[in-house]
Scaffold this motif. Sequence first.
Motif, PDB file in Angstrom:
ATOM      1  N   ALA A 625      56.005  40.948 108.392  1.00 35.09           N
ATOM      2  CA  ALA A 625      55.426  39.737 107.805  1.00 35.09           C
ATOM      3  C   ALA A 625      53.919  39.705 108.036  1.00 35.09           C
ATOM      4  CB  ALA A 625      56.078  38.498 108.406  1.00 35.09           C
ATOM      5  N   THR A 626      53.195  39.213 107.065  1.00 30.26           N
ATOM      6  CA  THR A 626      51.742  39.071 107.188  1.00 30.26           C
ATOM      7  C   THR A 626      51.297  37.615 107.115  1.00 30.26           C
ATOM      8  OG1 THR A 626      51.509  39.392 104.801  1.00 30.26           O
ATOM      9  CG2 THR A 626      51.280  41.344 106.199  1.00 30.26           C
ATOM     10  N   VAL A 627      52.122  36.753 106.494  1.00 34.87           N
ATOM     11  CA  VAL A 627      51.814  35.326 106.387  1.00 34.87           C
ATOM     12  C   VAL A 627      52.896  34.574 107.138  1.00 34.87           C
ATOM     13  CG1 VAL A 627      51.489  33.376 104.821  1.00 34.87           C
ATOM     14  CG2 VAL A 627      50.707  35.658 104.144  1.00 34.87           C
ATOM     15  N   LEU A 628      52.517  33.907 108.216  1.00 32.83           N
ATOM     16  CA  LEU A 628      53.491  33.230 109.076  1.00 32.83           C
ATOM     17  C   LEU A 628      53.281  31.731 108.978  1.00 32.83           C
ATOM     18  CD1 LEU A 628      52.406  36.010 110.895  1.00 32.83           C
ATOM     19  CD2 LEU A 628      54.695  35.476 111.723  1.00 32.83           C
ATOM     20  N   ILE A 629      54.311  31.025 108.491  1.00 37.13           N
ATOM     21  CA  ILE A 629      54.224  29.586 108.247  1.00 37.13           C
ATOM     22  C   ILE A 629      54.992  28.855 109.347  1.00 37.13           C
ATOM     23  CG2 ILE A 629      54.636  27.729 106.605  1.00 37.13           C
ATOM     24  CD1 ILE A 629      52.606  29.879 105.696  1.00 37.13           C
ATOM     25  N   PHE A 630      54.283  28.011 110.081  1.00 36.32           N
ATOM     26  CA  PHE A 630      54.884  27.295 111.205  1.00 36.32           C
ATOM     27  C   PHE A 630      55.481  25.975 110.738  1.00 36.32           C
ATOM     28  CE2 PHE A 630      51.787  30.187 112.925  1.00 36.32           C
ATOM     29  CZ  PHE A 630      52.433  30.739 114.018  1.00 36.32           C
ATOM     30  N   PRO A 631      56.560  25.527 111.378  1.00 33.26           N
ATOM     31  CA  PRO A 631      57.263  24.327 110.893  1.00 33.26           C
ATOM     32  C   PRO A 631      56.503  23.032 111.125  1.00 33.26           C
ATOM     33  CG  PRO A 631      58.282  25.131 112.913  1.00 33.26           C
ATOM     34  CD  PRO A 631      57.272  26.166 112.502  1.00 33.26           C
ATOM     35  N   ASP A 632      55.550  23.034 112.081  1.00 37.88           N
ATOM     36  CA  ASP A 632      54.784  21.813 112.357  1.00 37.88           C
ATOM     37  C   ASP A 632      53.478  22.187 113.052  1.00 37.88           C
ATOM     38  OD1 ASP A 632      55.302  21.971 115.276  1.00 37.88           O
ATOM     39  OD2 ASP A 632      57.356  21.497 114.671  1.00 37.88           O
ATOM     40  N   LEU A 633      52.574  21.220 113.149  1.00 37.72           N
ATOM     41  CA  LEU A 633      51.247  21.454 113.707  1.00 37.72           C
ATOM     42  C   LEU A 633      51.316  21.780 115.197  1.00 37.72           C
ATOM     43  CD1 LEU A 633      48.194  21.423 113.148  1.00 37.72           C
ATOM     44  CD2 LEU A 633      48.194  18.977 113.649  1.00 37.72           C
ATOM     45  N   ASN A 634      52.225  21.130 115.902  1.00 41.44           N
ATOM     46  CA  ASN A 634      52.351  21.377 117.339  1.00 41.44           C
ATOM     47  C   ASN A 634      52.650  22.857 117.595  1.00 41.44           C
ATOM     48  OD1 ASN A 634      52.670  20.670 120.161  1.00 41.44           O
ATOM     49  ND2 ASN A 634      54.875  20.920 119.845  1.00 41.44           N
ATOM     50  N   THR A 635      53.624  23.398 116.883  1.00 43.23           N
ATOM     51  CA  THR A 635      53.991  24.805 117.055  1.00 43.23           C
ATOM     52  C   THR A 635      52.855  25.728 116.615  1.00 43.23           C
ATOM     53  OG1 THR A 635      56.271  24.201 116.561  1.00 43.23           O
ATOM     54  CG2 THR A 635      55.724  26.543 116.515  1.00 43.23           C
ATOM     55  N   GLY A 636      52.280  25.462 115.454  1.00 41.57           N
ATOM     56  CA  GLY A 636      51.252  26.336 114.904  1.00 41.57           C
ATOM     57  C   GLY A 636      49.987  26.360 115.732  1.00 41.57           C
ATOM     58  N   ASN A 637      49.505  25.188 116.147  1.00 41.95           N
ATOM     59  CA  ASN A 637      48.255  25.122 116.891  1.00 41.95           C
ATOM     60  C   ASN A 637      48.383  25.792 118.252  1.00 41.95           C
ATOM     61  OD1 ASN A 637      46.124  23.493 118.714  1.00 41.95           O
ATOM     62  ND2 ASN A 637      45.446  23.498 116.578  1.00 41.95           N
ATOM     63  N   ASN A 638      49.499  25.548 118.924  1.00 42.69           N
ATOM     64  CA  ASN A 638      49.695  26.173 120.233  1.00 42.69           C
ATOM     65  C   ASN A 638      49.874  27.686 120.115  1.00 42.69           C
ATOM     66  OD1 ASN A 638      49.759  24.230 122.565  1.00 42.69           O
ATOM     67  ND2 ASN A 638      51.140  23.156 121.173  1.00 42.69           N
ATOM     68  N   THR A 639      50.575  28.128 119.067  1.00 42.53           N
ATOM     69  CA  THR A 639      50.805  29.561 118.912  1.00 42.53           C
ATOM     70  C   THR A 639      49.510  30.309 118.630  1.00 42.53           C
ATOM     71  OG1 THR A 639      53.033  29.157 118.076  1.00 42.53           O
ATOM     72  CG2 THR A 639      52.077  31.328 117.645  1.00 42.53           C
ATOM     73  N   TYR A 640      48.699  29.779 117.725  1.00 46.69           N
ATOM     74  CA  TYR A 640      47.467  30.512 117.402  1.00 46.69           C
ATOM     75  C   TYR A 640      46.550  30.589 118.624  1.00 46.69           C
ATOM     76  CZ  TYR A 640      43.173  27.645 116.819  1.00 46.69           C
ATOM     77  OH  TYR A 640      42.028  26.920 117.023  1.00 46.69           O
ATOM     78  N   LYS A 641      46.493  29.500 119.411  1.00 48.79           N
ATOM     79  CA  LYS A 641      45.650  29.528 120.602  1.00 48.79           C
ATOM     80  C   LYS A 641      46.208  30.454 121.674  1.00 48.79           C
ATOM     81  CE  LYS A 641      43.383  25.087 119.920  1.00 48.79           C
ATOM     82  NZ  LYS A 641      43.204  23.692 120.363  1.00 48.79           N
ATOM     83  N   ALA A 642      47.539  30.499 121.785  1.00 54.07           N
ATOM     84  CA  ALA A 642      48.152  31.409 122.758  1.00 54.07           C
ATOM     85  C   ALA A 642      47.883  32.861 122.388  1.00 54.07           C
ATOM     86  CB  ALA A 642      49.662  31.151 122.826  1.00 54.07           C
ATOM     87  N   VAL A 643      48.039  33.185 121.115  1.00 49.43           N
ATOM     88  CA  VAL A 643      47.776  34.562 120.659  1.00 49.43           C
ATOM     89  C   VAL A 643      46.295  34.897 120.804  1.00 49.43           C
ATOM     90  CG1 VAL A 643      47.820  36.100 118.659  1.00 49.43           C
ATOM     91  CG2 VAL A 643      49.756  34.580 119.110  1.00 49.43           C
ATOM     92  N   GLN A 644      45.442  33.945 120.462  1.00 47.85           N
ATOM     93  CA  GLN A 644      44.000  34.167 120.561  1.00 47.85           C
ATOM     94  C   GLN A 644      43.595  34.496 121.999  1.00 47.85           C
ATOM     95  OE1 GLN A 644      41.611  30.642 119.987  1.00 47.85           O
ATOM     96  NE2 GLN A 644      39.876  31.801 119.187  1.00 47.85           N
ATOM     97  N   ARG A 645      44.100  33.730 122.951  1.00 52.14           N
ATOM     98  CA  ARG A 645      43.681  33.903 124.348  1.00 52.14           C
ATOM     99  C   ARG A 645      44.430  35.025 125.047  1.00 52.14           C
ATOM    100  NH1 ARG A 645      38.860  31.641 124.069  1.00 52.14           N
ATOM    101  NH2 ARG A 645      38.972  29.558 123.141  1.00 52.14           N
ATOM    102  N   SER A 646      45.722  35.142 124.802  1.00 55.79           N
ATOM    103  CA  SER A 646      46.528  36.124 125.530  1.00 55.79           C
ATOM    104  C   SER A 646      46.406  37.526 124.962  1.00 55.79           C
ATOM    105  CB  SER A 646      48.003  35.703 125.527  1.00 55.79           C
ATOM    106  OG  SER A 646      48.166  34.433 126.114  1.00 55.79           O
TER     107      SER A 646
END
Length: 696
Positions: A625-646
Amino acid sequence: MTRSVYVTGIDRGDGRQVVELGVMELLTRQVDRVGVFRPLVHHQPDRLFELLRARYRLSQDPATVYGMDYHEASALQAEQGTDELVSTLVERFLVVAREYEVVLVLGTDFADTQLPDELSFNARLANEFGASVIPVVGGRGQAAESVRAETRNAYRAYESLGCDVLAMVTNRVARDDREEIAQKLGSRLPVPCYVVPDEPALAAPTVSQIGQTLGAKVVLGDDSGLARDALDFVFGGAMLPNFLPALTPGCLVVTPGDRADLVVGSLAAHSAGTPPIAGVLLTLNEVPSDEILTLAARLAPGTPVLSVAGNSFPTAAELFALEGKLNAATPRKAETALGLFERYVDTGDLNKRVSAPSSDRLTPMMFEHKLLEQARSDKRRVVLPEGTEERVLHAAEVLLRRGVCDLTLLGPVEQIRKKAADLGIDLGECRLIDPATSELRDSFAEKYAQFRAHKGVTVELAYDVVSDVNYFGTLMVQEGLADGMVSGSVHSTAATIRPAFEIIKTKPDADIVSSVFFMCLADKVLVYGDCAVNPDPNAEQLADIAIQSAATAEQFGVEPRIAMLSYSTGTSGSGADVDKVREATELVRERRPDLKIEGPIQYDAAVEPTVAATKLPDSEVAGQATVLIFPDLNTGNNTYKAVQRSAGAIAVGPVLQGLRKPVNDLSRGALVSDIVNTVAITAIQAQLPNEKASAQ
């Protein structure tokens, strides 16, 4: 196919570092791993390689970059002959060639090399390496006819020695002669000849380089001030009224340290922008009193004041012999060099001629290169409301030097100019507008009052609202005075995008405005949506976000394979949250049966082939997959920041989608590179209507 490119010359002083940097830029757009090899080197570390390593994040072991130093080469040639020297260099080149998809070879520099017939030596090395050649001919201080003759002779010399000449570059020619030289060489050579004019800012040393060369003491100034280019030298001896008219933009004032009047006068002129200077160099080992230095620091914060022990005459002799150099400590010069290369070299044609093996992967660096290249291909106009912010000014300088787009900066005009002068930034043709005093304010107030009449907004109230830089910038976009807007480095997301919701509004085919982040991982670029705008989208909205995100991904060169994320994969789970994702997936399939989509699916099954093989073995999306659609803002915002930092990913965005015209938000922690990328993305988004219109 050409697997290595050899950049060489015919004499010293050709400024070929501009070409070497430009060719490296082209190669890194095409392939993931580019090696560098310099057959002979004067000193290690080599300043150009250090620049390439810093700029292009090269992981190459520096020990493999250099064949040998000139003294070793001279001794080997004297004892065992040229054949043995060439053989040794070929062996060391092959160590690099075996590890990299393509190699950039930096030829000898014709400076105190003690090599007989250095041109033939470079030609032989290029042939032995199997490299195609780009010879560079320097034209500084030469008549047009002399430059043309030298370029033709250089081509014949390399061609007669059996070299595969890709193109010729005639560099550092007088600007007034450039067009004539290009026309006449174009009809006389069988390969393209790119003619590049002389650029004073590249030859100009920075204040820091001057200080290091002269062994000067830094009395005042910061890193930004020391990075300024000294475009001219003005020597102070006259009384202040006669001295001030002699000042030129970007000059370094050289004056005895006891002339406090000239020091204060020069810095006062800089503060007023008439003209902005590079700094002040004090001679005779004299420094003004603490009271004068305190006044100087307040007049022009950050402007460098240096002190040397010698008197003005020997100092002048050293200054006039000094020339600026491209290195890792001069990133602004690198931007100038690349802007020059991209303006006067047909990079599309040269790219085809180089024909390096294209990579199947889209790496973060390749993605960033493609952004700038795509934005530059059809220049748009972008407005930046935060014109007094230092990071925005630095980004504007990069964008202007690279020719990415046309810019408008908003804010008090004199304040912008002063801040730019303090930073040593040349805003060139950048348009400056103060919303508070602009002649557009009245008409914008009337427009805004019309847009918000249903909310009871009067023209009088609107007159105050449109003085806000974000509202003013949004109205510029709406009224066609700019093609896009980028803000948010010092404003909240709400302050940036609320005017767009009120004025620009959504596209006819978009139900909502949403966002994506381009997540640049080590070996690929993924698109995450929505991580910034919609807190809890329903199934209809989630489907709309997926379709918008796929279109955004495709526009920026990412093939869309959509994963609708959930905490369960396939039919393994149930519940309201999973059902929402399942319904959204079916809606996308109904509306856009051409899109590849899978959902509900867990993140690991979406991106990891081994997990996908177990959970969804027959899916054309799972595991890739290249386009990942998150079910809500809470999940999406935390995931992108976790991937960015980790994972150390670079997150570019949020990029807004669904608006009629592009407006994008910056993080308040945005770096200069983040601003550059976001502006490029905005310019590309602004190109889309033209693309659609031309296709109809």
